[in-house]
Design a protein around this motif. Sequence first.
Motif, mmCIF file in Angstrom:
data_model
loop_
_atom_site.group_PDB
_atom_site.id
_atom_site.type_symbol
_atom_site.label_atom_id
_atom_site.label_comp_id
_atom_site.label_asym_id
_atom_site.label_seq_id
_atom_site.Cartn_x
_atom_site.Cartn_y
_atom_site.Cartn_z
ATOM 1 N N LYS A 310 0.938 -1.069 -0.016
ATOM 2 C CA LYS A 310 -0.125 -0.013 0.016
ATOM 3 C C LYS A 310 0.906 1.118 -0.117
ATOM 4 O O LYS A 310 1.846 1.399 0.850
ATOM 5 C CB LYS A 310 -0.855 0.016 1.345
ATOM 6 N N ARG A 321 -3.075 13.676 -1.597
ATOM 7 C CA ARG A 321 -2.402 12.509 -1.303
ATOM 8 C C ARG A 321 -3.498 11.548 -1.768
ATOM 9 O O ARG A 321 -4.667 11.527 -1.917
ATOM 10 C CB ARG A 321 -2.426 12.422 0.093
ATOM 11 N N GLU A 325 -3.431 0.162 -3.491
ATOM 12 C CA GLU A 325 -2.949 -1.135 -3.017
ATOM 13 C C GLU A 325 -2.948 -1.926 -4.304
ATOM 14 O O GLU A 325 -3.050 -3.352 -4.036
ATOM 15 C CB GLU A 325 -3.409 -1.494 -1.816
ATOM 16 N N ARG A 344 3.299 2.414 2.857
ATOM 17 C CA ARG A 344 2.679 2.206 4.103
ATOM 18 C C ARG A 344 2.873 0.696 4.754
ATOM 19 O O ARG A 344 3.351 0.486 5.945
ATOM 20 C CB ARG A 344 1.175 2.290 4.540
ATOM 21 N N TRP A 345 2.553 -0.304 3.866
ATOM 22 C CA TRP A 345 3.090 -1.760 4.251
ATOM 23 C C TRP A 345 3.400 -2.533 3.018
ATOM 24 O O TRP A 345 2.939 -2.315 1.933
ATOM 25 C CB TRP A 345 1.911 -2.235 4.812
ATOM 26 N N VAL B 268 3.211 2.274 8.285
ATOM 27 C CA VAL B 268 1.804 2.329 8.771
ATOM 28 C C VAL B 268 1.708 1.673 10.072
ATOM 29 O O VAL B 268 2.315 0.562 10.189
ATOM 30 C CB VAL B 268 0.545 2.402 7.923
ATOM 31 N N ARG B 271 -3.107 -1.235 9.919
ATOM 32 C CA ARG B 271 -3.698 -1.764 8.464
ATOM 33 C C ARG B 271 -5.003 -1.895 8.689
ATOM 34 O O ARG B 271 -5.558 -2.690 9.457
ATOM 35 C CB ARG B 271 -3.102 -2.950 8.182
ATOM 36 N N GLY B 274 -10.620 -0.184 6.621
ATOM 37 C CA GLY B 274 -10.910 0.913 5.593
ATOM 38 C C GLY B 274 -9.588 1.586 5.010
ATOM 39 O O GLY B 274 -8.453 1.166 5.331
ATOM 40 N N ASP B 275 -9.933 2.297 4.025
ATOM 41 C CA ASP B 275 -8.857 2.895 3.127
ATOM 42 C C ASP B 275 -8.109 3.816 3.950
ATOM 43 O O ASP B 275 -6.857 3.962 3.613
ATOM 44 C CB ASP B 275 -9.423 3.979 2.006
ATOM 45 N N SER B 276 -8.321 4.259 4.918
ATOM 46 C CA SER B 276 -7.855 5.393 5.769
ATOM 47 C C SER B 276 -6.767 4.657 6.546
ATOM 48 O O SER B 276 -6.051 5.497 7.365
ATOM 49 C CB SER B 276 -8.551 6.287 6.467
ATOM 50 N N ASP B 277 -6.746 3.258 6.669
ATOM 51 C CA ASP B 277 -5.927 2.618 7.630
ATOM 52 C C ASP B 277 -6.052 3.121 8.941
ATOM 53 O O ASP B 277 -5.122 3.478 9.796
ATOM 54 C CB ASP B 277 -4.407 2.757 7.205
ATOM 55 N N ASP B 308 -2.512 12.093 10.365
ATOM 56 C CA ASP B 308 -3.800 12.499 9.941
ATOM 57 C C ASP B 308 -4.616 13.123 11.109
ATOM 58 O O ASP B 308 -4.824 12.257 11.885
ATOM 59 C CB ASP B 308 -4.549 11.711 8.960
ATOM 60 N N HIS B 313 -8.607 14.853 7.153
ATOM 61 C CA HIS B 313 -7.370 14.116 7.092
ATOM 62 C C HIS B 313 -5.890 15.034 6.783
ATOM 63 O O HIS B 313 -5.277 14.776 5.972
ATOM 64 C CB HIS B 313 -7.304 12.974 6.131
ATOM 65 N N PRO B 334 -4.323 7.884 9.957
ATOM 66 C CA PRO B 334 -3.204 6.822 10.367
ATOM 67 C C PRO B 334 -2.008 7.454 10.782
ATOM 68 O O PRO B 334 -1.718 8.759 10.456
ATOM 69 C CB PRO B 334 -2.772 5.953 8.928
#
Lengths: 367, 361
Positions: A310, A321, A325, A344-345, B268, B271, B274-277, B308, B313, B334
């Motif tokens: 990701k 931003r 993924e 991120r990962w 991060v 994980r 959601g998309d925002s982690d 964020d 965000h 995140p």
Amino acid sequence: MAKRKYEHLVKPLSVGGMDMGVMKDLKMPKGAFANGPGNADTLVWLNGRDHLEGLNLNFTWGFYSGIGDWHTGQDPHTHPYPECLVFVGLDSANLNYLGAEIEICLGEEQEAYTFDVPTVVSVPAGMPHCPLTTKRVWSPKSFGFYLASLGAEPATTWMGEGISEEVMKAMQEAAAKSGRQIPMTSYVSEKRIKKNPRKPTGKYAHLIKPLNTGMVTQRGQMLLDNLKPEQKKQYDEMAKKGMKPGPGNADHLTWLFGRDLAGLDVNFSWGFYSKPGIWHRGMGAHVHPVDEVLVFAGLDPTDINYLGAKIEIDIGEEHERYVFEKPTVVICPKGVPHAPLVTRWVDKPYASYGIILSGEYKATAVD
Amino acid sequence: MAKGKYEHLLKPLNIATIPQMMRDGAGFRNTGNADSIYWLNGKEHLEGLPLNFSWGFYTGLGDWHPGMDPHIHPYPEALLWVGLDPDNVEYLGAKISYCLGEELEVHTFDKPSVVIVPAGMPHCPSITEDVTSPIGYSFMIFSLGAEPTTTWMGAGITDQQMAQRQQPPPEGARGPLMVSSFSDKRIEVSPETLTYGHKYDHLVKPLVPFKTSLEKLTPEERAQFEKVTSGGMKVGPGNADNLVWMYGKDLEGLELNFTWGFYKSPGVWHRGPGDSDGAHVHPTDEVLVFVGTDPSDIDYLGAEISIDMGEEHERYVFDRPTAVICPRGLPHNPVIARYVDRPYAFFLIGLSGEHGTTYVD
């Protein structure tokens, strides 16, 4: 979600997906496009006209395991633009592993060059090239290949004896019936050349470069001792600006420039990535005086839509931003600020390559 | 650091550095007290939160406040002693003895520990008996009051010490750090007055790493853990290798929960979901504190972090020790470690005995 200013610059590679199973199963005469046994198992093909905001570029990414000719009966062929054909391995621990033996014919003479390490073949506009034949594949994961072609619209003139206008027409019709669009505009040359690979004289050897002749990073460190004087100068300039790789940057990477690519107006990188973190330290958002695309691709030949990581990237001076993924291309038109890139990962090592539409790489930090 | 709607919620810890001259002036020179320290409080630094907290590095031996203890505060607090070995969260590298109650009941420990002190309860002297770590150790106060306030009860308080605390702070210095008063009732501290009972054993607890405690969860604790991790959240690569997380039930019912851990890797922290982690809110206020582990430079973090804030965000990036204030109901996360040059430490201070989390996008 509200429309964002730069979202048109971030595209999943799947927008250029070509279902090779369908393509190969199309009922058309032998010799039609993609009917060669050596051609891709799975492939995406994005072009400037349909996908890349008009950039003077079309590029592919695909996985290859088959043995044999890539375009049976159709070659040689020419394009109105120059291109780089990049053959890469899928061993993320070894940049120098291809796992296959490839033969490519260059020129009307069909000088046949063979290689079994990751290699780029630079083809000037209008120069006949191919047949392209996968002689052997010993990598259990197959290998990868991408085109970086400097034209917005894929266009090919086929010169092989096995192709005809009828074949072309039948191919287009069959594709249309199956709901597929073939992005390539194909022509058939009046002049035909019989497939007849010859022993190389070395006339075209300068067009073939192992990828490890570029600026190479191995295990996160640039191989400074291997740099040629002009590469060392380029490296020193970057270091002088305080740039250094961050933890998310490539484990193994190579970077070739126009001078390495028969003077083509392109430079590109190819690398394997396995770690989270920021990609560059010492330079965040920056601009280039030319267009570039950043391509993020997975290394799982069983699923071309799997990235395994990701990643976030900022685009624009507003630092909008974008996070993805799935395999993705980020279009960076000249003058549009982009970066930082932050991974991120990572679940599985992935690949990334940049294609920059100039022989040299220039970047100016903007904040 | 980027400007934005929430920038008032991100505070570099060095806004609350206590200058050496003030520490010397407090009479703590050449004692077991801090070599370098930050001390932030709700009134001046934390947007009014009913909290003051410290972070400091310690190498000295001896009494921390010679002659002045015991003392009391009008609020409860948790005192944490932690080590600086990022590979071993259970290592302290020092031996501490600590007095609790008017009885001056002595408790001694050499592992990372928390001491819980109810409001109004006399505590200290705190004495560093030994330091075996070559780089010392760290100590934190989590006090549930916006304004640091102490009433000193030591029989050894000198007129000079009283005068020092009633002087205005030196020019240019922030202060006073602590509102000090002096009790009419004084307590003599001597070998004869110290006691060695077990009345306050329940107030001294070792910091148990999460991985260890996870294996021993009660059904109730397991339910709480699963609540936090529900919705698909899993640990990201930037998160701690091993951390401590204690709740009100572990802290004699304090309206407090906290974490403590070392962080060595980029990436991060969470994980999903959601998309925002993992952007989420809490029903109570919390503070996220990022600190370095280099005792020679308390202003060094050793990493670059992004977080964020808000439903927009808004992203903030910092590479210095920083406190992030997360008022109740305000989405945050995140958290992403962009790079890590040296392992850093992080502690969360949640102003509730439980850690309620609701993911928002």
